[in-house]
Design an enzyme around this catalytic site. Structure first.
Site, short mmCIF file in Angstrom:
data_model
loop_
_atom_site.label_atom_id
_atom_site.label_comp_id
_atom_site.label_asym_id
_atom_site.label_seq_id
_atom_site.Cartn_x
_atom_site.Cartn_y
_atom_site.Cartn_z
N PHE A 59 -0.72 -8.74 -4.24
CA PHE A 59 -0.97 -9.32 -2.93
C PHE A 59 -2.45 -9.67 -2.82
O PHE A 59 -3.23 -9.44 -3.74
CB PHE A 59 -0.54 -8.34 -1.82
CG PHE A 59 -1.43 -7.13 -1.70
CD1 PHE A 59 -1.32 -6.08 -2.60
CD2 PHE A 59 -2.38 -7.03 -0.70
CE1 PHE A 59 -2.14 -4.96 -2.50
CE2 PHE A 59 -3.21 -5.91 -0.58
CZ PHE A 59 -3.08 -4.88 -1.49
N HIS A 76 -8.99 0.20 -7.71
CA HIS A 76 -9.82 0.90 -6.72
C HIS A 76 -8.98 1.92 -5.95
O HIS A 76 -9.37 3.05 -5.77
CB HIS A 76 -10.44 -0.14 -5.77
CG HIS A 76 -9.45 -1.14 -5.21
ND1 HIS A 76 -8.56 -1.82 -6.00
CD2 HIS A 76 -9.19 -1.54 -3.94
CE1 HIS A 76 -7.82 -2.59 -5.23
NE2 HIS A 76 -8.17 -2.45 -3.99
N ARG A 77 -7.79 1.49 -5.48
CA ARG A 77 -6.96 2.38 -4.68
C ARG A 77 -6.41 3.51 -5.55
O ARG A 77 -6.34 4.66 -5.12
CB ARG A 77 -5.82 1.60 -4.01
CG ARG A 77 -5.11 2.37 -2.91
CD ARG A 77 -4.22 1.50 -2.05
NE ARG A 77 -4.95 0.39 -1.48
CZ ARG A 77 -4.91 -0.87 -1.91
NH1 ARG A 77 -4.13 -1.19 -2.93
NH2 ARG A 77 -5.62 -1.80 -1.36
N TYR A 110 -6.02 -10.76 -2.95
CA TYR A 110 -6.86 -11.47 -3.93
C TYR A 110 -6.44 -11.18 -5.37
O TYR A 110 -7.15 -11.55 -6.31
CB TYR A 110 -8.33 -11.08 -3.71
CG TYR A 110 -8.84 -11.42 -2.32
CD1 TYR A 110 -9.40 -12.67 -2.05
CD2 TYR A 110 -8.74 -10.51 -1.28
CE1 TYR A 110 -9.86 -12.98 -0.77
CE2 TYR A 110 -9.19 -10.81 0.01
CZ TYR A 110 -9.75 -12.05 0.24
OH TYR A 110 -10.20 -12.36 1.51
N ASP A 111 -5.32 -10.50 -5.57
CA ASP A 111 -4.88 -10.11 -6.92
C ASP A 111 -4.90 -11.26 -7.94
O ASP A 111 -5.33 -11.06 -9.08
CB ASP A 111 -3.48 -9.49 -6.88
CG ASP A 111 -3.51 -8.02 -6.47
OD1 ASP A 111 -4.60 -7.43 -6.40
OD2 ASP A 111 -2.42 -7.46 -6.22
N LYS A 167 0.85 -1.20 0.00
CA LYS A 167 0.00 0.00 0.00
C LYS A 167 0.88 1.25 0.00
O LYS A 167 0.56 2.23 -0.66
CB LYS A 167 -0.90 0.02 1.24
CG LYS A 167 -2.07 -0.93 1.15
CD LYS A 167 -3.05 -0.63 2.26
CE LYS A 167 -4.21 -1.61 2.24
NZ LYS A 167 -5.15 -1.34 3.35
N LYS A 201 -1.60 -1.53 -12.70
CA LYS A 201 -2.62 -1.72 -11.66
C LYS A 201 -3.08 -0.38 -11.08
O LYS A 201 -4.27 -0.12 -10.97
CB LYS A 201 -2.10 -2.65 -10.56
CG LYS A 201 -3.13 -2.91 -9.47
CD LYS A 201 -2.64 -3.83 -8.37
CE LYS A 201 -3.61 -3.74 -7.18
NZ LYS A 201 -3.19 -4.50 -6.01
N ASP A 225 -9.10 1.81 3.64
CA ASP A 225 -9.74 0.54 3.97
C ASP A 225 -10.32 0.02 2.68
O ASP A 225 -10.98 0.75 1.93
CB ASP A 225 -10.82 0.70 5.04
CG ASP A 225 -11.15 -0.67 5.63
OD1 ASP A 225 -10.23 -1.35 6.14
OD2 ASP A 225 -12.32 -1.08 5.55
N SER A 226 -9.99 -1.21 2.41
CA SER A 226 -10.34 -1.72 1.10
C SER A 226 -10.75 -3.17 1.19
O SER A 226 -10.52 -3.83 2.21
CB SER A 226 -9.13 -1.58 0.17
OG SER A 226 -7.98 -2.09 0.81
P1 IMP Z 1 -7.33 -3.52 4.84
O1 IMP Z 1 -5.86 -3.46 5.04
O2 IMP Z 1 -8.15 -3.62 6.06
O3 IMP Z 1 -7.80 -2.45 3.90
O4 IMP Z 1 -7.56 -4.93 4.17
C1 IMP Z 1 -7.92 -5.06 2.89
C2 IMP Z 1 -7.84 -6.51 2.46
O5 IMP Z 1 -8.54 -6.55 1.22
C3 IMP Z 1 -6.41 -6.94 2.16
O6 IMP Z 1 -5.86 -7.67 3.21
C4 IMP Z 1 -6.58 -7.81 0.94
O7 IMP Z 1 -6.93 -9.10 1.33
C5 IMP Z 1 -7.77 -7.19 0.24
N1 IMP Z 1 -7.33 -6.18 -0.74
C6 IMP Z 1 -7.45 -4.83 -0.67
N2 IMP Z 1 -6.90 -4.23 -1.76
C7 IMP Z 1 -6.41 -5.24 -2.51
C8 IMP Z 1 -5.72 -5.25 -3.74
O8 IMP Z 1 -5.39 -4.22 -4.37
N3 IMP Z 1 -5.39 -6.47 -4.19
C9 IMP Z 1 -5.70 -7.63 -3.54
N4 IMP Z 1 -6.32 -7.67 -2.39
C10 IMP Z 1 -6.69 -6.48 -1.86
#
Ligand code: IMP
Length: 199
Positions: A150, A178-179, A152-153, A12, A173, A69-70
């Protein structure tokens, strides 16, 4: 300006630093400013969780803090894993075990549509707050493809690119993710804020 990223995820950091460096913002990890904040993500939405993380890190560091948060929302899984993406299947699973769970949850499903969502929140020491949301639609592949990225990529396939996220370079990417999209919107918000024209 220095901004602390409320995350321990170096992927990130790379994605955010690439975009925010264009505004002269230096994004650093919590460890670089000597803090280690563990925030319970108790929110029910991406927006709430991003705000919880950014607020906690701003309070601990005294610096502007940014959090994302993603997660992955799969239509046939009722929008899941959604805000639970990082802990889908329980604590202690590997990324691979988690995406395999998504694949097995979709076995026999014709609807494989999904989207990644990212919400960004930045909290300043004076209490000011900026937020932005980005989404990237795609479909869940039948099998993992690609080595990069990383989470679910490897199973997130973007039809227009005919590639999974894990088959794309970081630049590719970022341009559609989304990010990347949330960050582009956030960049506009931050630019306005820094110029004093933010509403
Ligand atoms: P966060 O750190 O609470 O936002 O967790 C987000 C989770 O969503 C991550 O641990 C991944 O499993 C998944 N995730 C979020 N963004 C991505 C991405 O760009 N690629 C793949 N998985 C993602």
């Amino acid at each position: 300006m220095k901004m602390v990223l409320a995350s321990k995820n170096p992927h990130k950091l790379t994605e955010m630093a690439a975009i925010l460096s264009q505004l002269g913002v230096e994004v650093v990890l919590e460890s670089e400013v000597g803090i280690d904040v563990d925030v319970e993500e108790t929110g029910e939405t991406f927006e709430e969780n991003a705000a919880l993380k950014a607020q906690a890190v701003m309070e601990a560091s005294g610096l502007p803090a940014i959090a994302d948060d993603s997660g992955l929302c799969v239509t046939a899984l009722g929008g899941g894993p959604g805000v639970y993406s990082a802990r889908y299947g329980g604590e202690g699973l590997t990324d691979r075990q988690r995406y395999e769970l998504v694949l097995s949850g979709l076995s026999g499903q014709l609807d494989r549509s999904a989207k990644f969502v990212s919400c960004i929140c930045c909290v300043f020491p004076n209490g000011d707050r900026l937020t932005a949301r980005g989404e990237c639609p795609g479909i869940i592949a039948y099998a993992p493809q690609g080595e990069d990225g990383f989470g679910y990529d490897p199973v997130f396939f973007v039809p227009e690119k005919r590639k999974t996220f894990a088959q794309m370079t970081g630049e590719e990417k970022n341009a559609i993710s989304h990010r990347g999209r949330a960050l582009e919107k956030f960049k506009v918000e931050l630019e306005r804020y820094l110029n004093g024209t933010h509403q």
